[in-house]
Write an enzyme that holds these catalytic residues in place. Structure first.
Site, short mmCIF file in Angstrom:
data_model
loop_
_atom_site.label_atom_id
_atom_site.label_comp_id
_atom_site.label_asym_id
_atom_site.label_seq_id
_atom_site.Cartn_x
_atom_site.Cartn_y
_atom_site.Cartn_z
N CYS A 43 43.20 44.25 45.41
CA CYS A 43 42.94 42.86 45.79
C CYS A 43 41.45 42.77 45.85
CB CYS A 43 43.57 42.96 47.16
SG CYS A 43 42.92 41.41 47.94
N LYS A 52 39.54 35.14 41.99
CA LYS A 52 39.27 33.86 42.22
C LYS A 52 37.44 33.63 42.20
CE LYS A 52 43.01 33.90 42.92
NZ LYS A 52 43.92 35.06 42.71
N ARG A 273 53.44 44.43 37.46
CA ARG A 273 52.61 45.22 37.90
C ARG A 273 53.77 46.46 38.35
NH1 ARG A 273 47.48 44.93 38.68
NH2 ARG A 273 47.32 46.15 40.69
N HIS A 444 42.25 12.01 58.93
CA HIS A 444 42.05 11.11 57.28
C HIS A 444 40.69 11.15 57.10
CE1 HIS A 444 42.96 7.58 54.95
NE2 HIS A 444 41.85 7.09 55.27
C1 LIG Z 1 44.11 39.94 38.82
C2 LIG Z 1 45.00 39.97 40.19
C3 LIG Z 1 44.85 38.93 40.90
C4 LIG Z 1 45.57 38.99 42.29
N1 LIG Z 1 45.46 37.64 43.09
C5 LIG Z 1 46.13 37.71 44.08
C6 LIG Z 1 45.96 36.58 45.06
O1 LIG Z 1 45.25 35.85 44.86
N2 LIG Z 1 46.37 36.79 46.29
C7 LIG Z 1 47.42 37.76 46.51
O2 LIG Z 1 47.73 37.72 47.72
N3 LIG Z 1 47.39 38.91 45.82
C8 LIG Z 1 46.85 38.85 44.68
N4 LIG Z 1 47.22 39.72 43.81
C9 LIG Z 1 48.07 41.23 44.18
C10 LIG Z 1 47.25 41.81 45.40
O3 LIG Z 1 46.15 42.65 44.47
C11 LIG Z 1 48.10 43.15 45.90
O4 LIG Z 1 49.50 42.38 46.36
C12 LIG Z 1 47.52 43.89 46.95
O5 LIG Z 1 46.20 44.47 46.45
C13 LIG Z 1 48.44 44.67 47.18
O6 LIG Z 1 47.94 45.79 48.08
P1 LIG Z 1 48.29 47.20 48.58
O7 LIG Z 1 47.42 47.62 49.77
O8 LIG Z 1 49.75 47.52 48.52
O9 LIG Z 1 47.81 48.09 47.38
P2 LIG Z 1 46.45 48.07 46.30
O10 LIG Z 1 45.58 46.94 46.71
O11 LIG Z 1 46.82 48.26 44.97
O12 LIG Z 1 45.79 49.25 46.87
C14 LIG Z 1 46.15 50.73 46.82
C15 LIG Z 1 45.15 51.70 46.84
O13 LIG Z 1 45.82 52.90 47.16
C16 LIG Z 1 44.83 53.88 46.20
N5 LIG Z 1 45.80 55.03 45.80
C17 LIG Z 1 46.76 55.05 44.96
N6 LIG Z 1 47.22 56.26 44.78
C18 LIG Z 1 46.58 57.08 45.61
C19 LIG Z 1 46.49 58.42 46.11
N7 LIG Z 1 47.55 59.14 45.42
N8 LIG Z 1 45.77 58.94 47.11
C20 LIG Z 1 44.57 58.03 47.55
N9 LIG Z 1 44.65 56.86 47.01
C21 LIG Z 1 45.40 56.49 46.31
C22 LIG Z 1 44.42 52.91 45.13
O14 LIG Z 1 43.22 53.46 44.60
C23 LIG Z 1 44.28 51.59 45.84
O15 LIG Z 1 42.92 51.40 46.40
C24 LIG Z 1 46.36 39.82 42.72
C25 LIG Z 1 46.62 41.12 41.90
C26 LIG Z 1 45.81 41.10 40.44
C27 LIG Z 1 45.66 42.21 39.62
#
Ligand SMILES: Cc1cc2nc3c(=O)[nH]c(=O)nc-3n(C[C@H](O)[C@H](O)[C@H](O)COP(=O)(O)OP(=O)(O)OC[C@H]3O[C@@H](n4cnc5c(N)ncnc54)[C@H](O)[C@@H]3O)c2cc1C
Length: 465
Positions: A43, A52, A273, A444
């Site tokens: 994110c 954004k 994804r 408004h």
């Molecule tokens: C281009 C783009 C635009 C987006 N825009 C939006 C938006 O506007 N609004 C919105 O709500 N969502 C948006 N998203 C989706 C959003 O980014 C995800 O839903 C969100 O990041 C999910 O959060 P998370 O904590 O589940 O995982 P992630 O943010 O993916 O974080 C997971 C973390 O775990 C770490 N990790 C993985 N495996 C291991 C391991 N074995 N050991 C240690 N660390 C590990 C990774 O390095 C990562 O930092 C967007 C995504 C993309 C790609």
């Protein structure tokens, strides 16, 4: 090997993981968080925030270009704009860096221990982390898997060279002359629109017969219109086949079964994804899976006691705010508080042009759930603020159950409607009725006035249409 013991171990410091760890720290839980790349996850580093930022740059550029072309209806003219995309990317990276530091500060303030490295389960209570200074073993009473998601790669169009993912697109320092976007979901369209505004000739290739397949035609109509106005070619029912032999484009099969080559300087693949579980040692656990995602219950518990999973690794809706809400809840569960997932809606937003926001049930979903409906829709063409912003396209729509008048869903499409998601989410979460919304005084002139008007329309007495 260094040994660490703690009550709660969080794997992954994306919005799900870091929020979980902060809340746990606030509750006095001895917490460790492990992150293999940068704090903030997809994110903050390659998703919501950088996209954004670049959308904002593109909007500003387009406004300046419109003024330069003398195309504003209010007589604004300006010199031909020039954009240094390198500087824009550096500005975006600066924001990301500030937020990275912010997350680190918040974790420290909550007394969470941060371990940098890749975590791998040895068993249900033990994780080994490969750090720069060697492996560390972490023993925890409860473990939260928050490892997130990564872009899906097409086997016949692997990332590399001219074929880029959203991460690659957000790091481009030159606007590609011709950009082909494979996948007409929100990520592809947000980025495709931004590059079109920056001057790229954009073509979107979508296998389904509509863009943004999760939204109905009324909501996506204004986006299709705007894409056309921006010169974006949208090819529906078209399948990507692979790169052209010279690597200077994409071969596709069009809806009528013909093969065609689209010249491209960059091919942006945004076809979905996938959960990040590779190398996590899931084979050492006994979890139930939902396809490739980890199956969870209403407390985000997995099939193994003491192991929770949150965020994208648990499947749709893959949204940062869902991950955060789950993270907060799990921290409270680990602290012994009585919590379960009882949310009535999660707002989903497309930061396209115009934007779409949807909370709760769409008319079709509500009909499928056998509800008798009252639906009210109010167009921004009749909203003074939308007119003064030169953004009359779109509407607010309220879907309610007939009889109880309980609001089941709210959708909007229009410029700047993402900010209305707060009011929409609150209404759904508080169990608002049409009368509650119609009876709330909205200031408004604001776009928000379209919200009570839509509720009044459903009640049969809209004032301004
Ligand atoms: C281009 C783009 C635009 C987006 N825009 C939006 C938006 O506007 N609004 C919105 O709500 N969502 C948006 N998203 C989706 C959003 O980014 C995800 O839903 C969100 O990041 C999910 O959060 P998370 O904590 O589940 O995982 P992630 O943010 O993916 O974080 C997971 C973390 O775990 C770490 N990790 C993985 N495996 C291991 C391991 N074995 N050991 C240690 N660390 C590990 C990774 O390095 C990562 O930092 C967007 C995504 C993309 C790609």
């Amino acid at each position: 090997m260094t040994e660490i013991t703690c009550k709660l171990l969080v794997i992954g410091a994306g919005p799900g993981g870091y929020v979980c760890a902060i809340r746990a720290g606030q509750l006095g839980i001895d917490t460790v968080i492990v992150e293999s790349t940068k704090l903030g996850g997809s994110c903050l580093n390659v998703g919501c925030i950088p996209s954004k930022a670049m959308i904002h740059v593109a909007e500003e550029f387009e406004k300046a270009a419109e003024a330069a072309a003398g195309k504003t209806p209010f007589g604004l003219t300006a010199a031909e704009p020039k954009l240094d995309l390198k500087q824009a990317v550096a500005w975006k990276d600066g924001i990301v860096q500030r937020l990275n530091n912010g997350v680190a500060g918040l974790l420290r303030k909550a007394k969470v221990k941060i371990v940098h490295g890749k975590a791998r389960f040895r068993d249900g209570k033990t994780v080994v982390v490969e750090t720069e200074t060697g492996p560390k073993t972490i023993q925890a009473e409860a473990i939260v898997i928050a490892t997130g998601s990564a872009p899906v790669e097409l086997s016949f169009l692997p990332f590399g060279g001219n074929v880029i993912s959203s991460t690659g697109a957000l790091a481009l320092t030159e606007v590609p002359k011709r950009l082909v976007v494979v996948g007409g979901g929100y990520i592809g369209l947000e980025l495709g629109t931004a590059f079109a505004k920056l001057g790229a000739k954009v073509t979107v290739v979508e296998a389904q017969d509509k863009i943004l397949p999760l939204y109905d035609a009324e909501l996506t109509g204004p986006i299709s219109k705007r894409l056309t106005a921006l010169g974006v070619e949208v090819l529906l029912g078209a399948k990507a086949l692979g790169p052209t032999p010279k690597g200077d484009g994409l071969r596709i099969e069009t809806a009528d079964g013909k093969e065609r080559s689209l010249p491209a300087d960059k091919i942006l693949v945004t076809v979905g994804r996938k959960p990040v579980t590779d190398g996590l040692g899931l084979e050492n656990l006994v979890l139930d899976m939902d396809g490739r995602f980890i199956r969870i219950g209403e407390r985000c518990e997995t099939a193994m006691r003491g192991i929770y999973a949150i965020g994208d690794v648990t499947g749709e809706p893959m949204l940062a705010h869902r991950a955060m809400a789950q993270g907060e809840m799990v921290a409270e569960i680990v602290a012994g508080l009585p919590r379960a997932w009882d949310k009535r809606g999660i707002a989903a937003i497309c930061f396209t042009d115009p934007e779409i926001v949807s909370v709760g049930l769409s008319p079709d979903e509500a009909k499928r759930a056998d509800h008798e409906l009252k639906i009210g829709q109010f167009p921004f063409a009749a909203n003074g603020r939308a007119m003064t912003r030169h953004g009359e396209a779109g509407f607010v729509r309220v879907v309610a159950q007939a009889g109880s008048e309980l609001v089941l869903g709210i959708q909007a499409v229009g410029q700047g409607v993402s900010e209305l998601s707060a009011a929409f989410g609150l209404a759904i979460e508080m169990g608002a009725t049409l009368q509650d919304i119609a009876g709330t005084i909205h200031a408004h002139p604001t776009l928000g006035e379209a919200f009570p008007e839509a509720a009044m329309k459903a009640l049969g007495h809209a004032l301004h249409i």
